[in-house]
Scaffold this motif. Sequence first.
Motif, PDB file in Angstrom:
ATOM      1  N   UNK A 169      25.910 -17.815  29.038  1.00  8.72           N
ATOM      2  CA  UNK A 169      25.533 -16.470  29.508  1.00  8.72           C
ATOM      3  C   UNK A 169      24.629 -16.598  30.736  1.00  8.72           C
ATOM      4  N   UNK A 170      24.808 -15.703  31.690  1.00  9.39           N
ATOM      5  CA  UNK A 170      24.038 -15.795  32.938  1.00  9.39           C
ATOM      6  C   UNK A 170      22.545 -15.563  32.704  1.00  9.39           C
ATOM      7  N   UNK A 171      22.227 -14.874  31.616  1.00 15.18           N
ATOM      8  CA  UNK A 171      20.817 -14.605  31.324  1.00 15.18           C
ATOM      9  C   UNK A 171      20.299 -15.489  30.186  1.00 15.18           C
ATOM     10  N   UNK A 172      20.979 -16.615  29.954  1.00 12.80           N
ATOM     11  CA  UNK A 172      20.591 -17.490  28.838  1.00 12.80           C
ATOM     12  C   UNK A 172      19.120 -17.901  28.939  1.00 12.80           C
ATOM     13  N   UNK A 173      18.697 -18.356  30.106  1.00 13.01           N
ATOM     14  CA  UNK A 173      17.325 -18.862  30.248  1.00 13.01           C
ATOM     15  C   UNK A 173      16.307 -17.745  30.082  1.00 13.01           C
ATOM     16  N   UNK A 174      16.666 -16.557  30.532  1.00 12.84           N
ATOM     17  CA  UNK A 174      15.711 -15.454  30.562  1.00 12.84           C
ATOM     18  C   UNK A 174      15.736 -14.603  29.299  1.00 12.84           C
ATOM     19  N   UNK A 175      16.700 -14.885  28.422  1.00 10.82           N
ATOM     20  CA  UNK A 175      16.884 -14.036  27.238  1.00 10.82           C
ATOM     21  C   UNK A 175      15.603 -13.909  26.409  1.00 10.82           C
ATOM     22  N   UNK A 176      14.928 -15.039  26.181  1.00 11.85           N
ATOM     23  CA  UNK A 176      13.734 -14.992  25.329  1.00 11.85           C
ATOM     24  C   UNK A 176      12.660 -14.109  25.951  1.00 11.85           C
ATOM     25  N   UNK A 177      12.417 -14.329  27.256  1.00 11.23           N
ATOM     26  CA  UNK A 177      11.376 -13.546  27.929  1.00 11.23           C
ATOM     27  C   UNK A 177      11.737 -12.063  27.970  1.00 11.23           C
ATOM     28  N   UNK A 178      12.973 -11.781  28.320  1.00 10.41           N
ATOM     29  CA  UNK A 178      13.374 -10.376  28.464  1.00 10.41           C
ATOM     30  C   UNK A 178      13.395  -9.662  27.115  1.00 10.41           C
ATOM     31  N   UNK A 179      13.769 -10.396  26.075  1.00  9.05           N
ATOM     32  CA  UNK A 179      13.783  -9.809  24.736  1.00  9.05           C
ATOM     33  C   UNK A 179      12.350  -9.473  24.313  1.00  9.05           C
ATOM     34  N   UNK A 180      11.452 -10.428  24.539  1.00 11.95           N
ATOM     35  CA  UNK A 180      10.051 -10.213  24.168  1.00 11.95           C
ATOM     36  C   UNK A 180       9.479  -9.026  24.928  1.00 11.95           C
ATOM     37  N   UNK A 181       9.771  -8.959  26.206  1.00 12.46           N
ATOM     38  CA  UNK A 181       9.230  -7.881  27.038  1.00 12.46           C
ATOM     39  C   UNK A 181       9.842  -6.537  26.650  1.00 12.46           C
ATOM     40  N   UNK A 182      11.139  -6.539  26.378  1.00 19.88           N
ATOM     41  CA  UNK A 182      11.822  -5.277  26.048  1.00 19.88           C
ATOM     42  C   UNK A 182      11.265  -4.642  24.781  1.00 19.88           C
ATOM     43  N   UNK A 183      10.658  -5.472  23.925  1.00 23.55           N
ATOM     44  CA  UNK A 183      10.077  -4.920  22.701  1.00 23.55           C
ATOM     45  C   UNK A 183       8.992  -3.891  23.027  1.00 23.55           C
ATOM     46  N   UNK A 184       8.414  -3.970  24.235  1.00 24.22           N
ATOM     47  CA  UNK A 184       7.379  -3.004  24.629  1.00 24.22           C
ATOM     48  C   UNK A 184       7.921  -1.573  24.676  1.00 24.22           C
ATOM     49  N   UNK A 185       9.237  -1.448  24.783  1.00 29.50           N
ATOM     50  CA  UNK A 185       9.819  -0.101  24.881  1.00 29.50           C
ATOM     51  C   UNK A 185       9.592   0.716  23.604  1.00 29.50           C
ATOM     52  N   UNK A 186       9.199   0.029  22.538  1.00 28.35           N
ATOM     53  CA  UNK A 186       8.835   0.771  21.313  1.00 28.35           C
ATOM     54  C   UNK A 186       7.716   1.764  21.573  1.00 28.35           C
ATOM     55  N   UNK A 187       6.906   1.477  22.580  1.00 26.45           N
ATOM     56  CA  UNK A 187       5.750   2.333  22.857  1.00 26.45           C
ATOM     57  C   UNK A 187       6.103   3.546  23.715  1.00 26.45           C
ATOM     58  N   UNK A 188       7.321   3.607  24.218  1.00 31.52           N
ATOM     59  CA  UNK A 188       7.684   4.718  25.111  1.00 31.52           C
ATOM     60  C   UNK A 188       7.714   6.047  24.361  1.00 31.52           C
ATOM     61  N   UNK A 189       7.429   7.103  25.093  1.00 39.15           N
ATOM     62  CA  UNK A 189       7.516   8.438  24.499  1.00 39.15           C
ATOM     63  C   UNK A 189       8.986   8.783  24.280  1.00 39.15           C
ATOM     64  N   UNK A 190       9.202   9.737  23.406  1.00 38.45           N
ATOM     65  CA  UNK A 190      10.579  10.146  23.148  1.00 38.45           C
ATOM     66  C   UNK A 190      11.220  10.696  24.432  1.00 38.45           C
ATOM     67  N   UNK A 191      10.430  11.458  25.196  1.00 41.00           N
ATOM     68  CA  UNK A 191      10.978  12.051  26.425  1.00 41.00           C
ATOM     69  C   UNK A 191      11.376  10.955  27.412  1.00 41.00           C
ATOM     70  N   UNK A 192      10.567   9.901  27.505  1.00 40.32           N
ATOM     71  CA  UNK A 192      10.896   8.817  28.436  1.00 40.32           C
ATOM     72  C   UNK A 192      12.130   8.068  27.953  1.00 40.32           C
ATOM     73  N   UNK A 193      12.221   7.859  26.646  1.00 32.61           N
ATOM     74  CA  UNK A 193      13.430   7.199  26.116  1.00 32.61           C
ATOM     75  C   UNK A 193      14.665   8.037  26.432  1.00 32.61           C
ATOM     76  N   UNK A 194      14.526   9.349  26.279  1.00 37.20           N
ATOM     77  CA  UNK A 194      15.662  10.227  26.583  1.00 37.20           C
ATOM     78  C   UNK A 194      16.018  10.149  28.063  1.00 37.20           C
ATOM     79  N   UNK A 195      14.983  10.095  28.915  1.00 33.70           N
ATOM     80  CA  UNK A 195      15.234  10.052  30.362  1.00 33.70           C
ATOM     81  C   UNK A 195      15.920   8.736  30.752  1.00 33.70           C
ATOM     82  N   UNK A 196      15.556   7.663  30.075  1.00 38.61           N
ATOM     83  CA  UNK A 196      16.222   6.375  30.349  1.00 38.61           C
ATOM     84  C   UNK A 196      17.660   6.439  29.836  1.00 38.61           C
TER      85      UNK A 196
END
Lengths: 85, 646
Positions: free
Chosen positions: B432-459
């Motif tokens: 996979x082209x993102x094999x090396x970055x998968x761990x970092x991006x997965x860890x960082x993406x977990x921060x999206x749990x903190x987003x407001x519902x409106x921001x999640x909807x906008x994304x």
Amino acid sequence: MNAIETTVRSFIADNFYVRDIDALSSDASLLRRGIVDSTGVLELTAFLESAFAIKVADDEIVPENLDTIDAIVAFVARKRSPKAA
Amino acid sequence: MCGVAGIYAETAAAAAPRREELDAMTRALHHRGPDADGAIVSGRCGLAHTRLSIIDPRLGAQPMSTEGGGLVLSYNGEVFNYVELREELVALGHRFATQSDTEVVLRAYAAWGEDAFTRFNGQFAIAIWDAFRERLVLARDRLGVRPLYTCAHLGRVYFASEIKAIFAADRTIPRALDPRGIDETLTFWTVVAPRTAFAGVEEVRPGHVRVYDAKGVRETAFWSLRYPHDFEGTIEDAAEAVGEALSRATSLRMLRADVPVGAYLSGGLDSSLVAALARRATPARFSTFSVRFEDGEYDEGRFQRLVADELGTEHHEVVVRASDIARAFPDVVAHAERPILRTAPAPLLLLSRLVREAGIKVVLTGEGADEMFAGYDLFREAKVRRFWARQPDSKLRPRLLERLYPYLARSPVANNGMSHAFFGSGIDAPDALDFAHDTRWRTTSALKRLLSRAMKDAIGGHDARAELLAALPPDLASFAPLARDQYVEIKTLLSGYLLSAQGDRMLMASSVEGRFPFLDADVVKLANALPPSYKLRVLDEKHVLKRASRDLVPPEILRRKKQPYRAPDALSFVGASAPPWVRELLDERAVARGGVFDPRAVSALAGKCRAAAATGKLSNFDNMALVGVLSTQLLHHGFVEQRRES
């Protein structure tokens, strides 16, 4: 949902900011979903020890015991049963 | 180093640029060029410039025009091979009125058109107005050292080195955080050009030229990152070639300035090597500058001193405390113009202030070495994980991770499968082209749990990772695995964060220009020609660079385990010394006004961080989360909310 699960779910919701905790399936991987990371595992372990008055050995901190809510509940129940001592 | 700005009326119906609008833009960019400013309105286009005089201070004023005003140039940066290009142009019959590199850029474009950009070895953001063809040309250097933003609004295109200048030009330009920019930040640690943190504002992509004319707008690449691996020679040949290329690159950056040049010293290999080569290039007094930390966990003072003493430099230090980081943070975000998940830029803002106070306008740094010569743990981690992927059931292979991260061997989390579950994710897809970055991006993406519902909807269904992968070159899969990983790292973190939020912006905040020998066109070309094994030899990072440094850098520095540059993060903002704005911006009502994060989740996070002030222990997740929330809140408060109120 038994008392252990309620307590565990409440901790995960508060400590790992999972807003819709009821929607989190009991068999969902907490690691793969990024809810618990390596430090989070230690936080979870410390919580289980204090909330349920159990001691968790290093070799018990494994995905089989801690990666899903089902696994955690079963692990705590085992540890609290008289035989576990 | 300077600031570029301008306005282009796309249609005849759109209002022509006015001088006072351009003046408002240059005022917002004053820090980028405090020595002089200027503006020219030519038909449908107005160009402006703020100048930090480094080459030919007397005659290099901008915007600069050709005779008769056919071409007008506003340019930020340096083209280090301008002397050689000037000779070529003179041979072609061009006559020069100044000694400046600005005039070389102008006449090179007159001679070669857009092909001129491929000949430039440097760091630049360029705006050229071709009055005869009614064409606006915007270009950015290969790797994105210098910034350049655009915003289309009511038939006009506004462009500038910083977004604040665009907003200063016209108060009717909408100001809102871009949900997709938030999504990218909470995936890659940064926005990725052309996206920015603000809706409707774009960044010209590195290595691209964007042209506006009667036919519309087009953006094309004038350079792309390739890894031919066609160097034919031994590792010793390679080390010699790398040493020579870096020596030339450093000399060019030392000598092509009419003001004194200094260097940053982090205490690591890269900046030590650059400082040593710079010291060799000049017999004059030479200044080095270092960040030190009050907290010993982050401090590298001993190694910085060692190098400074060995080179005999005039060494300057700024000692940073956690409270200094909190105090500087609003300025950091105002200059960075994006949410950030680490406080690491803050000490660099304080360092650039020290440089300026010492009367130095230009510094060399070691930035880029880790990307070009494979210095990051991420590359080593990917190599181990690929090795593991070939035998996924192996119990021994994942234990190589303990060589990368010694803490794993000591951690109760490590010896028993938890870390294997963490690092093992994705090993079923090693190509996979993102094999090396998968761990970092997965860890960082977990921060999206903190987003407001409106921001999640906008994304909505936007998937930052899928979008990035789709935009990668189709033949990237045929690159060697390490080259693939380097490519993705350069396109995301180097251009979007290290050179920008942590680089240009923190330097220019104090009117200091950074120069980066490791990003020299010839150095990059050579690095990309080397076989991967010369860069990452088994698990030895920057192997060829270490060999090239043997006679230049003290052995203690060569032997040191690489220490990533880090600064105290979330704990800077809690405890007795926390500034009042922290509590104000984390207040549930303020978070609700910001609209990005869920107020209750932020309250829980803030409570956890405050409780951790006593123990000093906080997870990576919570550190990133609090810094991310605070920087986003500051950005919203400073760029969106305050403007709305004023």
